[in-house]
Design a protein around this motif. Structure first.
Motif, PDB file in Angstrom:
ATOM      1  N   ILE A  89       0.842  -1.197   0.000  1.00  0.00           N
ATOM      2  CA  ILE A  89       0.000   0.000   0.000  1.00  0.00           C
ATOM      3  C   ILE A  89       0.881   1.252   0.000  1.00  0.00           C
ATOM      4  O   ILE A  89       0.604   2.214  -0.726  1.00  0.00           O
ATOM      5  CB  ILE A  89      -0.963  -0.011   1.215  1.00  0.00           C
ATOM      6  N   LYS A  90       1.952   1.237   0.796  1.00  0.00           N
ATOM      7  CA  LYS A  90       2.858   2.388   0.856  1.00  0.00           C
ATOM      8  C   LYS A  90       3.520   2.622  -0.497  1.00  0.00           C
ATOM      9  O   LYS A  90       3.661   3.764  -0.940  1.00  0.00           O
ATOM     10  CB  LYS A  90       3.916   2.173   1.929  1.00  0.00           C
ATOM     11  N   LYS A  91       3.902   1.537  -1.161  1.00  0.00           N
ATOM     12  CA  LYS A  91       4.531   1.661  -2.486  1.00  0.00           C
ATOM     13  C   LYS A  91       3.570   2.339  -3.465  1.00  0.00           C
ATOM     14  O   LYS A  91       3.953   3.239  -4.211  1.00  0.00           O
ATOM     15  CB  LYS A  91       4.925   0.269  -2.986  1.00  0.00           C
ATOM     16  N   LYS A  92       2.318   1.905  -3.436  1.00  0.00           N
ATOM     17  CA  LYS A  92       1.302   2.492  -4.322  1.00  0.00           C
ATOM     18  C   LYS A  92       1.065   3.963  -3.943  1.00  0.00           C
ATOM     19  O   LYS A  92       0.939   4.819  -4.825  1.00  0.00           O
ATOM     20  CB  LYS A  92       0.005   1.686  -4.211  1.00  0.00           C
ATOM     21  N   ALA A  93       1.018   4.260  -2.646  1.00  0.00           N
ATOM     22  CA  ALA A  93       0.785   5.632  -2.189  1.00  0.00           C
ATOM     23  C   ALA A  93       1.955   6.539  -2.565  1.00  0.00           C
ATOM     24  O   ALA A  93       1.750   7.691  -2.978  1.00  0.00           O
ATOM     25  CB  ALA A  93       0.556   5.649  -0.686  1.00  0.00           C
ATOM     26  N   ASP A  94       3.177   6.014  -2.430  1.00  0.00           N
ATOM     27  CA  ASP A  94       4.355   6.808  -2.806  1.00  0.00           C
ATOM     28  C   ASP A  94       4.367   7.111  -4.297  1.00  0.00           C
ATOM     29  O   ASP A  94       4.710   8.222  -4.714  1.00  0.00           O
ATOM     30  CB  ASP A  94       5.642   6.079  -2.406  1.00  0.00           C
ATOM     31  N   ALA A  95       3.979   6.123  -5.097  1.00  0.00           N
ATOM     32  CA  ALA A  95       3.903   6.337  -6.550  1.00  0.00           C
ATOM     33  C   ALA A  95       2.838   7.393  -6.864  1.00  0.00           C
ATOM     34  O   ALA A  95       3.051   8.269  -7.721  1.00  0.00           O
ATOM     35  CB  ALA A  95       3.573   5.035  -7.266  1.00  0.00           C
ATOM     36  N   GLY A  96       1.719   7.325  -6.169  1.00  0.00           N
ATOM     37  CA  GLY A  96       0.666   8.318  -6.366  1.00  0.00           C
ATOM     38  C   GLY A  96       1.118   9.701  -5.938  1.00  0.00           C
ATOM     39  O   GLY A  96       0.805  10.701  -6.599  1.00  0.00           O
ATOM     40  N   GLN A  97       1.864   9.778  -4.859  1.00  0.00           N
ATOM     41  CA  GLN A  97       2.373  11.059  -4.359  1.00  0.00           C
ATOM     42  C   GLN A  97       3.361  11.659  -5.364  1.00  0.00           C
ATOM     43  O   GLN A  97       3.350  12.867  -5.620  1.00  0.00           O
ATOM     44  CB  GLN A  97       3.046  10.827  -2.995  1.00  0.00           C
ATOM     45  N   ALA A  98       4.222  10.831  -5.942  1.00  0.00           N
ATOM     46  CA  ALA A  98       5.185  11.295  -6.943  1.00  0.00           C
ATOM     47  C   ALA A  98       4.458  11.814  -8.178  1.00  0.00           C
ATOM     48  O   ALA A  98       4.830  12.859  -8.744  1.00  0.00           O
ATOM     49  CB  ALA A  98       6.137  10.160  -7.319  1.00  0.00           C
ATOM     50  N   LYS A  99       3.415  11.084  -8.563  1.00  0.00           N
ATOM     51  CA  LYS A  99       2.629  11.501  -9.722  1.00  0.00           C
ATOM     52  C   LYS A  99       1.923  12.832  -9.441  1.00  0.00           C
ATOM     53  O   LYS A  99       1.871  13.711 -10.303  1.00  0.00           O
ATOM     54  CB  LYS A  99       1.604  10.417 -10.067  1.00  0.00           C
ATOM     55  N   LEU A 100       1.404  12.988  -8.242  1.00  0.00           N
ATOM     56  CA  LEU A 100       0.740  14.236  -7.850  1.00  0.00           C
ATOM     57  C   LEU A 100       1.719  15.404  -7.917  1.00  0.00           C
ATOM     58  O   LEU A 100       1.396  16.473  -8.444  1.00  0.00           O
ATOM     59  CB  LEU A 100       0.168  14.117  -6.436  1.00  0.00           C
ATOM     60  N   LYS A 101       2.926  15.197  -7.396  1.00  0.00           N
ATOM     61  CA  LYS A 101       3.945  16.250  -7.422  1.00  0.00           C
ATOM     62  C   LYS A 101       4.289  16.624  -8.864  1.00  0.00           C
ATOM     63  O   LYS A 101       4.364  17.801  -9.209  1.00  0.00           O
ATOM     64  CB  LYS A 101       5.189  15.784  -6.671  1.00  0.00           C
ATOM     65  N   GLN A 102       4.480  15.594  -9.684  1.00  0.00           N
ATOM     66  CA  GLN A 102       4.830  15.831 -11.088  1.00  0.00           C
ATOM     67  C   GLN A 102       3.708  16.598 -11.784  1.00  0.00           C
ATOM     68  O   GLN A 102       3.964  17.583 -12.476  1.00  0.00           O
ATOM     69  CB  GLN A 102       5.062  14.502 -11.814  1.00  0.00           C
ATOM     70  N   TYR A 103       2.484  16.167 -11.598  1.00  0.00           N
ATOM     71  CA  TYR A 103       1.342  16.806 -12.250  1.00  0.00           C
ATOM     72  C   TYR A 103       1.140  18.227 -11.742  1.00  0.00           C
ATOM     73  O   TYR A 103       0.776  19.126 -12.511  1.00  0.00           O
ATOM     74  CB  TYR A 103       0.065  15.993 -12.039  1.00  0.00           C
ATOM     75  N   SER A 104       1.407  18.454 -10.459  1.00  0.00           N
ATOM     76  CA  SER A 104       1.255  19.799  -9.896  1.00  0.00           C
ATOM     77  C   SER A 104       2.271  20.753 -10.504  1.00  0.00           C
ATOM     78  O   SER A 104       1.948  21.916 -10.786  1.00  0.00           O
ATOM     79  CB  SER A 104       1.437  19.775  -8.380  1.00  0.00           C
ATOM     80  N   GLU A 105       3.488  20.278 -10.697  1.00  0.00           N
ATOM     81  CA  GLU A 105       4.539  21.111 -11.294  1.00  0.00           C
ATOM     82  C   GLU A 105       4.260  21.390 -12.771  1.00  0.00           C
ATOM     83  O   GLU A 105       4.567  22.480 -13.273  1.00  0.00           O
ATOM     84  CB  GLU A 105       5.904  20.441 -11.139  1.00  0.00           C
ATOM     85  N   GLU A 106       3.695  20.414 -13.459  1.00  0.00           N
ATOM     86  CA  GLU A 106       3.450  20.558 -14.895  1.00  0.00           C
ATOM     87  C   GLU A 106       2.105  21.201 -15.217  1.00  0.00           C
ATOM     88  O   GLU A 106       1.856  21.555 -16.371  1.00  0.00           O
ATOM     89  CB  GLU A 106       3.516  19.184 -15.570  1.00  0.00           C
TER      90      GLU A 106
END
Length: 167
Positions: A58-75
């Motif tokens: 679950i943490k792995k999936k959440a971390d991937a989602g968090q990274a995607k959120l950061k990337q999308y927020s910057e872009e």
């Protein structure tokens, strides 16, 4: 008539006290016995490993989602409204997947826990029954129970542990 009622009440008290004294009651430290059982220790270890594994997934999936959120927020400022809306939907889908993973992990853990503890509880109950019959106990009460108000009878914990072959 009043004397008859008082006499009847006195007789009932004597009879009920006599019946209560005829019953043999013992206490048992159920938690202590369970925690001393090797089967319970192994089941606890297995369940902890299972829970840790699920939590890591679950943490792995959440971390991937968090990274995607950061990337999308910057872009986001560089993308069109339509692309940002699609990305928002994608992030929401990831969040729903994480929640489903948590619910499934909890359900799986409870099922695994029930399966692991069932034979342990049966073994304990069989030992308690055997000790109660061997010692003539009418009742064995859990010494850890908050509803137990008075405890002066013999303690069956040692006998049950001996029956199970544990210290």
């Amino acid at each position: 008539m009043k004397k008859l009622s008082v006499l009847f009440a006195a007789v009932m008290m004597v009879v009920s006290v006599g019946m209560a004294k005829a019953q043999k009651i013992a206490t048992l430290d159920v938690v202590g016995v369970l925690n001393a059982m090797p089967e319970k220790k192994k089941a606890d270890t297995d369940l902890k490993t299972f829970a840790d594994t699920k939590q890591a997934e679950i943490k792995k999936k959440a971390d991937a989602g968090q990274a995607k959120l950061k990337q999308y927020s910057e872009e986001a400022p560089k993308k069109t409204a339509e692309e940002n809306k699609a990305r928002e939907g994608e992030l929401q889908k990831v969040q729903e997947e994480i929640q489903q993973m948590q619910e499934k992990a909890q359900k799986d853990f409870l099922a695994k826990q029930d399966l692991a503890y069932e034979p342990i509880e049966k073994k304990l109950n069989d030992a308690v029954s055997k000790v109660a019959k061997a010692n003539g106990y009418d009742y064995i009460m859990d010494a850890n129970s908050t509803s137990l108000v008075y405890k002066a009878g013999p303690d069956a914990t040692a006998a049950v542990k001996k029956e199970l072959g544990i210290n």
